[in-house]
Design a protein around this motif. Structure first.
Motif, PDB file in Angstrom:
ATOM      1  N   TYR A 106       5.264   3.265   2.370  1.00 36.13           N
ATOM      2  CA  TYR A 106       4.512   2.070   1.992  1.00 36.13           C
ATOM      3  C   TYR A 106       4.302   1.153   3.198  1.00 36.13           C
ATOM      4  O   TYR A 106       5.073   1.193   4.156  1.00 36.13           O
ATOM      5  CB  TYR A 106       5.286   1.270   0.935  1.00 36.13           C
ATOM      6  CG  TYR A 106       5.494   2.013  -0.356  1.00 36.13           C
ATOM      7  CD1 TYR A 106       4.723   1.714  -1.468  1.00 36.13           C
ATOM      8  CD2 TYR A 106       6.457   3.004  -0.465  1.00 36.13           C
ATOM      9  CE1 TYR A 106       4.910   2.388  -2.674  1.00 36.13           C
ATOM     10  CE2 TYR A 106       6.652   3.687  -1.658  1.00 36.13           C
ATOM     11  CZ  TYR A 106       5.871   3.376  -2.756  1.00 36.13           C
ATOM     12  OH  TYR A 106       6.055   4.052  -3.931  1.00 36.13           O
ATOM     13  N   PHE A 107       3.265   0.315   3.096  1.00 39.09           N
ATOM     14  CA  PHE A 107       3.050  -0.780   4.038  1.00 39.09           C
ATOM     15  C   PHE A 107       2.956  -2.070   3.242  1.00 39.09           C
ATOM     16  O   PHE A 107       2.339  -2.106   2.174  1.00 39.09           O
ATOM     17  CB  PHE A 107       1.736  -0.618   4.823  1.00 39.09           C
ATOM     18  CG  PHE A 107       1.835   0.283   5.999  1.00 39.09           C
ATOM     19  CD1 PHE A 107       2.525  -0.101   7.139  1.00 39.09           C
ATOM     20  CD2 PHE A 107       1.248   1.533   5.976  1.00 39.09           C
ATOM     21  CE1 PHE A 107       2.620   0.734   8.230  1.00 39.09           C
ATOM     22  CE2 PHE A 107       1.339   2.377   7.068  1.00 39.09           C
ATOM     23  CZ  PHE A 107       2.027   1.978   8.194  1.00 39.09           C
ATOM     24  N   SER A 108       3.526  -3.112   3.763  1.00 36.94           N
ATOM     25  CA  SER A 108       3.385  -4.431   3.158  1.00 36.94           C
ATOM     26  C   SER A 108       1.925  -4.857   3.235  1.00 36.94           C
ATOM     27  O   SER A 108       1.260  -4.669   4.261  1.00 36.94           O
ATOM     28  CB  SER A 108       4.248  -5.438   3.915  1.00 36.94           C
ATOM     29  OG  SER A 108       3.904  -6.754   3.541  1.00 36.94           O
ATOM     30  N   GLY A 109       1.430  -5.452   2.161  1.00 41.56           N
ATOM     31  CA  GLY A 109       0.064  -5.950   2.161  1.00 41.56           C
ATOM     32  C   GLY A 109      -0.155  -7.035   3.197  1.00 41.56           C
ATOM     33  O   GLY A 109      -1.277  -7.272   3.635  1.00 41.56           O
ATOM     34  N   GLY A 110       0.910  -7.684   3.627  1.00 42.28           N
ATOM     35  CA  GLY A 110       0.808  -8.715   4.654  1.00 42.28           C
ATOM     36  C   GLY A 110       0.377  -8.181   6.005  1.00 42.28           C
ATOM     37  O   GLY A 110      -0.050  -8.946   6.865  1.00 42.28           O
ATOM     38  N   VAL A 164       3.500   2.232  12.633  1.00 44.75           N
ATOM     39  CA  VAL A 164       4.301   3.306  12.034  1.00 44.75           C
ATOM     40  C   VAL A 164       5.773   2.918  11.957  1.00 44.75           C
ATOM     41  O   VAL A 164       6.502   3.429  11.111  1.00 44.75           O
ATOM     42  CB  VAL A 164       4.115   4.656  12.765  1.00 44.75           C
ATOM     43  CG1 VAL A 164       2.678   5.153  12.635  1.00 44.75           C
ATOM     44  CG2 VAL A 164       4.523   4.569  14.212  1.00 44.75           C
ATOM     45  N   LEU A 165       6.202   2.017  12.804  1.00 47.24           N
ATOM     46  CA  LEU A 165       7.584   1.543  12.759  1.00 47.24           C
ATOM     47  C   LEU A 165       7.814   0.541  11.626  1.00 47.24           C
ATOM     48  O   LEU A 165       8.955   0.222  11.307  1.00 47.24           O
ATOM     49  CB  LEU A 165       7.969   0.898  14.093  1.00 47.24           C
ATOM     50  CG  LEU A 165       7.876   1.804  15.320  1.00 47.24           C
ATOM     51  CD1 LEU A 165       8.130   0.997  16.589  1.00 47.24           C
ATOM     52  CD2 LEU A 165       8.826   2.973  15.196  1.00 47.24           C
ATOM     53  N   LEU A 166       6.730   0.067  11.026  1.00 50.06           N
ATOM     54  CA  LEU A 166       6.821  -0.923   9.953  1.00 50.06           C
ATOM     55  C   LEU A 166       6.674  -0.308   8.564  1.00 50.06           C
ATOM     56  O   LEU A 166       6.674  -1.017   7.567  1.00 50.06           O
ATOM     57  CB  LEU A 166       5.753  -2.005  10.159  1.00 50.06           C
ATOM     58  CG  LEU A 166       5.875  -2.777  11.474  1.00 50.06           C
ATOM     59  CD1 LEU A 166       4.667  -3.682  11.672  1.00 50.06           C
ATOM     60  CD2 LEU A 166       7.162  -3.565  11.519  1.00 50.06           C
ATOM     61  N   GLU A 188      13.078  -0.887   1.826  1.00 47.99           N
ATOM     62  CA  GLU A 188      13.907  -0.790   3.011  1.00 47.99           C
ATOM     63  C   GLU A 188      13.149  -0.070   4.133  1.00 47.99           C
ATOM     64  O   GLU A 188      12.231   0.702   3.885  1.00 47.99           O
ATOM     65  CB  GLU A 188      15.238  -0.067   2.706  1.00 47.99           C
ATOM     66  CG  GLU A 188      15.094   1.345   2.219  1.00 47.99           C
ATOM     67  CD  GLU A 188      14.892   1.479   0.707  1.00 47.99           C
ATOM     68  OE1 GLU A 188      14.822   2.617   0.244  1.00 47.99           O
ATOM     69  OE2 GLU A 188      14.756   0.461   0.009  1.00 47.99           O
ATOM     70  N   PRO A 189      13.512  -0.337   5.383  1.00 48.87           N
ATOM     71  CA  PRO A 189      12.847   0.322   6.508  1.00 48.87           C
ATOM     72  C   PRO A 189      13.140   1.824   6.499  1.00 48.87           C
ATOM     73  O   PRO A 189      14.117   2.271   5.917  1.00 48.87           O
ATOM     74  CB  PRO A 189      13.458  -0.344   7.739  1.00 48.87           C
ATOM     75  CG  PRO A 189      14.697  -0.995   7.267  1.00 48.87           C
ATOM     76  CD  PRO A 189      14.553  -1.249   5.801  1.00 48.87           C
ATOM     77  N   ILE A 244       0.856  -1.181   0.000  1.00 53.25           N
ATOM     78  CA  ILE A 244       0.000   0.000   0.000  1.00 53.25           C
ATOM     79  C   ILE A 244       0.893   1.232   0.000  1.00 53.25           C
ATOM     80  O   ILE A 244       1.761   1.376   0.861  1.00 53.25           O
ATOM     81  CB  ILE A 244      -0.910   0.035   1.239  1.00 53.25           C
ATOM     82  CG1 ILE A 244      -1.821  -1.183   1.272  1.00 53.25           C
ATOM     83  CG2 ILE A 244      -1.728   1.329   1.261  1.00 53.25           C
ATOM     84  CD1 ILE A 244      -2.588  -1.323   2.562  1.00 53.25           C
ATOM     85  N   LYS A 245       0.658   2.106  -0.946  1.00 52.11           N
ATOM     86  CA  LYS A 245       1.381   3.371  -1.028  1.00 52.11           C
ATOM     87  C   LYS A 245       0.529   4.423  -0.316  1.00 52.11           C
ATOM     88  O   LYS A 245      -0.641   4.600  -0.636  1.00 52.11           O
ATOM     89  CB  LYS A 245       1.580   3.741  -2.500  1.00 52.11           C
ATOM     90  CG  LYS A 245       2.331   5.017  -2.741  1.00 52.11           C
ATOM     91  CD  LYS A 245       2.476   5.217  -4.254  1.00 52.11           C
ATOM     92  CE  LYS A 245       3.276   6.429  -4.602  1.00 52.11           C
ATOM     93  NZ  LYS A 245       3.399   6.555  -6.084  1.00 52.11           N
ATOM     94  N   MET A 246       1.104   5.100   0.667  1.00 50.43           N
ATOM     95  CA  MET A 246       0.389   6.143   1.398  1.00 50.43           C
ATOM     96  C   MET A 246       0.590   7.497   0.720  1.00 50.43           C
ATOM     97  O   MET A 246       1.566   7.703  -0.010  1.00 50.43           O
ATOM     98  CB  MET A 246       0.899   6.242   2.842  1.00 50.43           C
ATOM     99  CG  MET A 246       0.587   5.029   3.665  1.00 50.43           C
ATOM    100  SD  MET A 246       0.786   5.279   5.445  1.00 50.43           S
ATOM    101  CE  MET A 246       2.338   6.110   5.589  1.00 50.43           C
TER     102      MET A 246
END
Length: 88
Positions: free
Chosen positions: A48-52, A72-74, A81-82, A32-34
């Motif tokens: 971004y967030f992983s869809g998982g 928010v840390l993910l 990359e983080p 997911i792109k914020m």
């Protein structure tokens, strides 16, 4: 993982505890792109967030499996990359 095809632009992203995390810009692949506005100190680019991490898509909200303070840390950079705060 929830069905990412149900996620639409401008949906609210919330943590498992209901805390607002961001707003969906779009889904790219399995992430997911914020919107840039939700990228905090990195407001010049998207996060971004992983869809998982998606637990459910409910109405106009994307609920993550992690509580807001942990989610928010993910967040990830475009390349996966983080996040890292760059010092001047």
């Amino acid at each position: 993982m929830a069905d990412l095809s149900q996620i639409r632009e401008h949906m609210e992203i919330i943590g498992a505890d209901g805390v607002h995390i961001g707003t969906v810009d779009k889904v790219e692949g399995d992430r997911i792109k914020m919107t840039k506005a939700d990228s905090g100190s990195h407001g010049d680019h998207h996060h971004y967030f992983s869809g998982g991490l998606v637990a459910a898509v409910e109405g106009d909200q994307v609920r993550l499996s992690a509580a807001g303070s942990a989610a928010v840390l993910l967040e990830e950079e475009e390349g996966g990359e983080p996040l890292t705060d760059k010092t001047p």
